[in-house]
Write an enzyme that holds these catalytic residues in place. Structure first.
Site, PDB file in Angstrom:
ATOM      1  CB  CYS A 165      -6.151  -1.314   5.213  1.00 16.11           C
ATOM      2  SG  CYS A 165      -4.377  -1.689   5.220  1.00 16.11           S
ATOM      3  CG  HIS A 190      -1.969  -1.057   1.151  1.00 17.80           C
ATOM      4  ND1 HIS A 190      -2.972  -1.156   2.078  1.00 17.80           N
ATOM      5  CD2 HIS A 190      -2.196  -2.063   0.260  1.00 17.80           C
ATOM      6  CE1 HIS A 190      -3.772  -2.158   1.761  1.00 17.80           C
ATOM      7  NE2 HIS A 190      -3.308  -2.736   0.672  1.00 17.80           N
ATOM      8  CD  GLU A 220      -2.094   3.828   3.221  1.00 20.30           C
ATOM      9  OE1 GLU A 220      -3.266   3.825   3.627  1.00 20.30           O
ATOM     10  OE2 GLU A 220      -1.698   3.113   2.278  1.00 20.30           O
ATOM     11  CB  CYS A 222      -1.800   1.137   6.180  1.00 25.02           C
ATOM     12  SG  CYS A 222      -1.180   0.368   4.665  1.00 25.02           S
TER      13      CYS A 222
END
Length: 148
Positions: free
Chosen positions: A96, A68, A70, A99
């Protein structure tokens, strides 16, 4: 619009532009980590270094090893001389749960995002940890194609 909100919109536009670097077809996500009005890291969703730049399998399902945005921004910090303690993360989509755990551990104190994900557990965990979480909707002139 106050100065802080104007800066939030400016950094969010930059995160949105950064998301365009992603090779993912289903969703392109961009992230910036800002500390003392300086961008100290950036990231977008995609495969790990050295892997093919294909995020989805032949059925359009995201491959399990896709990182992801992040996570990419936070791990980039780990390889630099910077640290993210007290910083702000600008990310195009709400984080999410996985993260969110990285964000908490990285010492990020504020998260600004513009699109909500169907799961809210990441946002709820960050709020529980005392992180300021801000949903910042794009203005009409920022997303003329209706992407907001």
């Amino acid at each position: 619009m106050d100065k802080k909100t104007a800066l939030d919109h400016r950094y969010m536009r930059m995160a949105r532009i950064w998301s365009e670097n992603s090779y993912c077809q289903r969703r392109q996500v961009g992230a910036l980590i800002v500390k003392d009005k300086m961008i100290i890291s950036d990231g977008y969703n995609g495969t790990p270094s050295g892997f093919e730049n294909i995020c989805e399998d032949e059925h359009g399902v995201t491959k399990p090893y896709v990182l992801h945005a992040e996570a990419n921004a936070i791990t980039k910090i780990a390889r630099s001389g910077n640290n993210s303690e007290g910083s702000t993360l600008y990310v195009t989509d709400s984080p999410c749960i996985e993260c969110a755990k990285l964000i908490i551990q990285a010492g990020i104190r504020r998260v600004v995002y513009e699109r909500e994900y169907r799961f809210t557990d990441g946002v709820e965990l960050m709020q529980r940890a005392g992180i300021e979480v801000v949903l910042l909707k794009a203005t009409d002139d920022e997303c003329p194609d209706g992407q907001a």
